[in-house]
Design a protein around this motif. Structure first.
Motif, PDB file in Angstrom:
ATOM      1  N   ALA A  51      77.863  50.229  45.598  1.00 40.64           N
ATOM      2  CA  ALA A  51      78.607  49.145  45.892  1.00 40.64           C
ATOM      3  C   ALA A  51      79.934  49.022  44.929  1.00 40.64           C
ATOM      4  CB  ALA A  51      77.784  47.758  45.896  1.00 40.64           C
ATOM      5  N   VAL A  52      80.907  48.469  45.314  1.00 37.62           N
ATOM      6  CA  VAL A  52      82.096  48.132  44.490  1.00 37.62           C
ATOM      7  C   VAL A  52      82.093  46.451  44.376  1.00 37.62           C
ATOM      8  CG1 VAL A  52      84.535  48.124  44.138  1.00 37.62           C
ATOM      9  CG2 VAL A  52      83.528  49.959  45.671  1.00 37.62           C
ATOM     10  N   GLY A  53      82.034  46.211  42.880  1.00 37.22           N
ATOM     11  CA  GLY A  53      82.033  44.779  42.323  1.00 37.22           C
ATOM     12  C   GLY A  53      83.782  44.372  42.495  1.00 37.22           C
ATOM     13  N   PHE A  54      84.347  44.414  43.450  1.00 38.58           N
ATOM     14  CA  PHE A  54      85.515  43.962  43.572  1.00 38.58           C
ATOM     15  C   PHE A  54      85.728  42.328  42.922  1.00 38.58           C
ATOM     16  CE2 PHE A  54      86.146  46.978  47.338  1.00 38.58           C
ATOM     17  CZ  PHE A  54      86.944  47.458  46.523  1.00 38.58           C
ATOM     18  N   PRO A  55      86.648  42.222  41.710  1.00 38.91           N
ATOM     19  CA  PRO A  55      86.807  41.005  41.230  1.00 38.91           C
ATOM     20  C   PRO A  55      87.698  40.067  42.398  1.00 38.91           C
ATOM     21  CG  PRO A  55      88.134  42.287  40.034  1.00 38.91           C
ATOM     22  CD  PRO A  55      87.233  43.223  40.862  1.00 38.91           C
ATOM     23  N   SER A  56      87.747  38.869  42.135  1.00 39.01           N
ATOM     24  CA  SER A  56      88.486  37.769  42.811  1.00 39.01           C
ATOM     25  C   SER A  56      90.035  38.309  43.126  1.00 39.01           C
ATOM     26  CB  SER A  56      88.615  36.288  42.394  1.00 39.01           C
ATOM     27  OG  SER A  56      89.106  36.359  41.238  1.00 39.01           O
ATOM     28  N   GLY A  57      90.512  38.778  42.274  1.00 38.38           N
ATOM     29  CA  GLY A  57      92.163  39.122  42.271  1.00 38.38           C
ATOM     30  C   GLY A  57      92.253  40.565  42.869  1.00 38.38           C
ATOM     31  N   ARG A 205      81.517  49.860  39.633  1.00 38.19           N
ATOM     32  CA  ARG A 205      81.020  48.435  38.986  1.00 38.19           C
ATOM     33  C   ARG A 205      82.160  47.681  38.374  1.00 38.19           C
ATOM     34  NH1 ARG A 205      79.475  46.558  33.916  1.00 38.19           N
ATOM     35  NH2 ARG A 205      80.409  48.301  32.716  1.00 38.19           N
ATOM     36  N   LEU A 206      83.173  47.962  38.217  1.00 39.41           N
ATOM     37  CA  LEU A 206      84.412  47.287  37.406  1.00 39.41           C
ATOM     38  C   LEU A 206      85.258  46.972  38.534  1.00 39.41           C
ATOM     39  CD1 LEU A 206      84.653  49.207  33.832  1.00 39.41           C
ATOM     40  CD2 LEU A 206      83.645  46.959  34.438  1.00 39.41           C
ATOM     41  N   GLY A 207      85.228  47.500  39.766  1.00 41.52           N
ATOM     42  CA  GLY A 207      85.971  46.775  40.771  1.00 41.52           C
ATOM     43  C   GLY A 207      87.135  47.644  41.073  1.00 41.52           C
ATOM     44  N   TYR A 208      87.001  49.152  41.082  1.00 39.59           N
ATOM     45  CA  TYR A 208      88.119  49.878  41.347  1.00 39.59           C
ATOM     46  C   TYR A 208      87.518  51.162  42.304  1.00 39.59           C
ATOM     47  CZ  TYR A 208      90.501  47.826  37.528  1.00 39.59           C
ATOM     48  OH  TYR A 208      91.032  46.924  36.676  1.00 39.59           O
ATOM     49  N   TYR A 435      84.785  45.401  64.231  1.00 40.73           N
ATOM     50  CA  TYR A 435      83.743  44.873  63.430  1.00 40.73           C
ATOM     51  C   TYR A 435      82.483  46.051  63.139  1.00 40.73           C
ATOM     52  CZ  TYR A 435      85.445  40.145  64.123  1.00 40.73           C
ATOM     53  OH  TYR A 435      86.212  38.941  64.159  1.00 40.73           O
ATOM     54  N   VAL A 436      82.049  45.779  62.160  1.00 37.78           N
ATOM     55  CA  VAL A 436      80.728  46.638  61.624  1.00 37.78           C
ATOM     56  C   VAL A 436      79.827  45.676  61.140  1.00 37.78           C
ATOM     57  CG1 VAL A 436      81.856  48.900  61.603  1.00 37.78           C
ATOM     58  CG2 VAL A 436      81.770  47.506  59.519  1.00 37.78           C
ATOM     59  N   SER A 437      78.513  46.048  61.403  1.00 37.34           N
ATOM     60  CA  SER A 437      77.308  45.152  60.623  1.00 37.34           C
ATOM     61  C   SER A 437      77.491  45.517  59.228  1.00 37.34           C
ATOM     62  CB  SER A 437      75.959  45.473  61.311  1.00 37.34           C
ATOM     63  OG  SER A 437      75.030  45.011  60.409  1.00 37.34           O
ATOM     64  N   ASP A 438      77.214  44.391  58.562  1.00 39.01           N
ATOM     65  CA  ASP A 438      77.510  44.687  56.918  1.00 39.01           C
ATOM     66  C   ASP A 438      76.138  45.259  56.594  1.00 39.01           C
ATOM     67  OD1 ASP A 438      78.818  43.969  54.535  1.00 39.01           O
ATOM     68  OD2 ASP A 438      76.876  42.705  54.134  1.00 39.01           O
ATOM     69  N   TYR A 439      75.106  45.297  57.175  1.00 36.83           N
ATOM     70  CA  TYR A 439      73.766  45.877  56.671  1.00 36.83           C
ATOM     71  C   TYR A 439      74.189  47.353  56.519  1.00 36.83           C
ATOM     72  CZ  TYR A 439      69.050  47.368  56.333  1.00 36.83           C
ATOM     73  OH  TYR A 439      67.836  48.016  56.279  1.00 36.83           O
ATOM     74  N   TYR A 440      75.180  47.925  57.078  1.00 34.94           N
ATOM     75  CA  TYR A 440      75.191  49.516  56.937  1.00 34.94           C
ATOM     76  C   TYR A 440      76.449  49.722  56.081  1.00 34.94           C
ATOM     77  CZ  TYR A 440      71.243  50.585  59.622  1.00 34.94           C
ATOM     78  OH  TYR A 440      69.810  50.953  59.959  1.00 34.94           O
ATOM     79  N   VAL A 441      76.980  48.795  55.326  1.00 31.87           N
ATOM     80  CA  VAL A 441      78.193  48.798  54.534  1.00 31.87           C
ATOM     81  C   VAL A 441      77.729  48.415  53.115  1.00 31.87           C
ATOM     82  CG1 VAL A 441      80.610  48.045  54.059  1.00 31.87           C
ATOM     83  CG2 VAL A 441      79.720  48.093  56.368  1.00 31.87           C
ATOM     84  N   ALA A 442      78.072  49.430  52.191  1.00 33.75           N
ATOM     85  CA  ALA A 442      77.767  49.132  50.716  1.00 33.75           C
ATOM     86  C   ALA A 442      78.480  47.815  50.005  1.00 33.75           C
ATOM     87  CB  ALA A 442      78.074  50.529  50.077  1.00 33.75           C
ATOM     88  N   THR A 443      78.325  46.744  50.557  1.00 33.14           N
ATOM     89  CA  THR A 443      78.909  45.532  49.761  1.00 33.14           C
ATOM     90  C   THR A 443      77.775  45.046  48.798  1.00 33.14           C
ATOM     91  OG1 THR A 443      78.101  44.464  51.796  1.00 33.14           O
ATOM     92  CG2 THR A 443      80.472  44.906  51.799  1.00 33.14           C
ATOM     93  N   PRO A 444      78.278  44.315  47.916  1.00 32.71           N
ATOM     94  CA  PRO A 444      77.223  43.970  46.828  1.00 32.71           C
ATOM     95  C   PRO A 444      75.820  43.359  47.589  1.00 32.71           C
ATOM     96  CG  PRO A 444      79.445  43.388  46.241  1.00 32.71           C
ATOM     97  CD  PRO A 444      79.439  43.759  47.628  1.00 32.71           C
ATOM     98  N   SER A 445      75.979  42.566  48.717  1.00 33.35           N
ATOM     99  CA  SER A 445      74.903  41.991  49.196  1.00 33.35           C
ATOM    100  C   SER A 445      74.892  42.587  50.793  1.00 33.35           C
ATOM    101  CB  SER A 445      74.934  40.321  49.311  1.00 33.35           C
ATOM    102  OG  SER A 445      74.046  39.865  49.800  1.00 33.35           O
ATOM    103  N   ASN A 446      73.453  42.566  51.180  1.00 28.50           N
ATOM    104  CA  ASN A 446      73.353  42.751  52.520  1.00 28.50           C
ATOM    105  C   ASN A 446      72.566  41.848  53.312  1.00 28.50           C
ATOM    106  OD1 ASN A 446      70.804  43.491  51.556  1.00 28.50           O
ATOM    107  ND2 ASN A 446      70.551  44.852  53.276  1.00 28.50           N
ATOM    108  N   THR A 447      72.514  40.498  52.603  1.00 28.06           N
ATOM    109  CA  THR A 447      71.614  39.352  53.134  1.00 28.06           C
ATOM    110  C   THR A 447      73.136  38.485  53.306  1.00 28.06           C
ATOM    111  OG1 THR A 447      71.359  38.543  50.955  1.00 28.06           O
ATOM    112  CG2 THR A 447      69.716  39.902  52.030  1.00 28.06           C
ATOM    113  N   THR A 448      73.842  38.318  52.695  1.00 22.68           N
ATOM    114  CA  THR A 448      74.885  37.084  52.860  1.00 22.68           C
ATOM    115  C   THR A 448      76.309  37.687  52.513  1.00 22.68           C
ATOM    116  OG1 THR A 448      75.280  34.757  51.940  1.00 22.68           O
ATOM    117  CG2 THR A 448      74.686  36.430  50.445  1.00 22.68           C
TER     118      THR A 448
END
Length: 456
Positions: A51-57, A205-208, A435-448
């Motif tokens: 997962a990529v931890g993109f910061p807010s900006g 980890r650092l958002g890049y 659209y794609v289901s977030d369950y199969y995308v490596a976002t930081p959360s797969n529940t919310t």
């Protein structure tokens, strides 16, 4: 890309990991509906799609077209003269222990000026080289895999520090230049893969965004062979060197078109040569890109006669985070769709992660999007082994209109609730409106929901 004043050109003939995925014992037909391109299985917990931890900006920037790279970043006068060229992106060596050429032009001011001229930047980092490759004088990756992984982590941190000093923003992609190495040396191969994995995980980890440059036959094939290996984090983009004069981003020998398939490829197809535009001659390599590049901030001003509210999201329904006085300078990273204000539904995302309506900002247009500002997007790798169904809406009842192969980037720009897939109701709307289901995308959360993508 072995730049040593162009004399040693070699022959050119992977703190936020993806949340642990739960095992869901559900029938594919019941959960995903007819027409899906995948079977129901738990996605990867970490490697290869971290997962990529993109910061807010943060926001990613993508470029498709011709590019060139030079050993030393050209003067601004040369960039201006080359407005007559077919190129609109330039590769720049931002750092690395094995970077050869001095970079007197490469400053934060240069980056700002070149970006304002509507050029994209392709950041290159020439760090440690393979223990069985590169030049004899190069500093080398350790042959011990664990040490090599740590060296890749350190290289990522250094690349980020160098890029920040140049004004490059979170969400930027950096390309680690790995030169040719002996393909039959297994210890060397594992060291390179470990180094690239450490590089990728730390950037994520650092958002890049993680990119790697390799020779097609003397490096890239081995990276491709490890594409689905759970031992290594997979880089987001692959830039190959193959001096065959063909700029195609498909049909690469030994690398299936299904790998790095969604705006994740670049090719250096012509080596060191001179070209002249606007009366200025540069010695360049020529590249074809369809890939993430650097993200920068563009300065505009507030045009309203009263204070302009900056909100936590791109609609008037989001809370006000701060306000800017008339004629204040704003650092705009990207633009996103949102609620209509005055003549426009475009919102400008600032470098601190807040949003202002574009109606009161001095961008070229206050009715639509303005070049060179990119759209706000957050690319994450997909994790469905058999490919991820792309649908017309946020649910399994919507029509399937395509498939993203395993490891492809889902270029997410917002999220919304839809039908449940395994542990989540979240669906990711991509920049193409699908659209794609977030369950199969490596976002930081797969529940919310996963910040910084706004709600749709």
């Amino acid at each position: 890309m072995s730049h040593s004043h162009r004399t040693l050109r070699t022959l050119h003939t992977l703190p936020t990991l993806h949340a642990l995925r739960r095992f869901a014992v559900l029938a594919a037909a019941a959960v995903l509906g007819a027409g899906t391109a995948l079977t129901f299985a738990p996605p990867a917990a970490a490697e290869p799609a971290t997962a990529v931890g993109f910061p807010s900006g943060a926001s990613a920037t993508r470029y498709s077209g011709l590019a060139f790279d030079t050993c030393t970043a050209p003067p601004l006068t040369a960039i201006r003269a080359w407005s007559a060229s077919p190129y609109r992106a330039v590769g720049v060596y931002i750092g690395g222990i094995n970077r050869t050429c001095a970079q007197p032009q490469l400053t934060a001011s240069w980056v700002t000026s070149v970006s304002a001229l509507k050029w994209r930047l392709l950041p290159i980092y020439k760090g440690l080289q393979p223990p069985c490759g590169g030049r004899p004088t190069d500093a080398k990756i350790s042959s011990a895999a664990a040490t090599a992984r740590s060296q890749g982590t350190a290289a990522a941190a250094d690349a980020i520090a160098k890029a920040k000093a140049l004004g490059m923003q979170p969400g930027s992609a950096f390309y680690n230049d790995i030169e040719n190495y002996v393909q039959t040396d297994n210890t060397c191969r594992l060291a390179v893969l470990s180094y690239v994995s450490g590089w990728t995980k730390e950037l994520h980890r650092l958002g890049y965004v993680s990119g790697v440059y390799m020779n097609l036959n003397l490096g890239a094939r081995q990276l491709s062979d490890a594409y689905t290996s759970t031992s290594y984090a997979r880089p987001d983009a692959l830039w190959i060197a193959r001096y065959d004069g063909t700029d195609s981003l498909k049909g690469w020998t030994n690398i299936a078109d299904s790998k790095w398939a969604s705006h994740q490829r670049a090719k250096q197809f012509k080596g060191s040569h001179d070209e002249t535009y606007g009366g200025v001659t540069l010695n360049i390599d020529t590249d074809r890109l369809d890939t993430p590049v650097a993200t920068v901030a563009y300065t505009y001003t507030v045009t309203s006669s009263t204070a302009l509210n900056a909100r936590t999201g791109p609609t008037t329904g989001y809370p006000v985070a701060k306000s800017y006085a008339p004629r204040s300078a704003l650092k705009v990273v990207c633009q996103a769709p949102g609620s209509t204000v005055g003549s426009t539904s475009v919102w400008d995302k600032l470098s601190d992660g807040t949003y202002v309506t574009d109606h009161y900002v001095s961008t070229p247009s206050n009715t639509t999007y303005s070049a060179p500002l990119p759209r706000c997007t957050y690319p994450y790798q997909t994790t469905a082994p058999g490919g991820l169904s792309v649908r017309t809406g946020p649910g399994t009842s919507y029509a399937v209109v395509g498939t993203l192969p395993n490891g492809a980037l889902a270029w997410v720009y917002c999220q919304r609730s839809g039908s449940t897939v395994a542990t989540t109701k979240i669906w990711d709307r991509m920049d193409n409106g699908r659209y794609v289901s977030d369950y199969y995308v490596a976002t930081p959360s797969n529940t919310t929901y996963s910040k910084p993508a706004p709600r749709c």
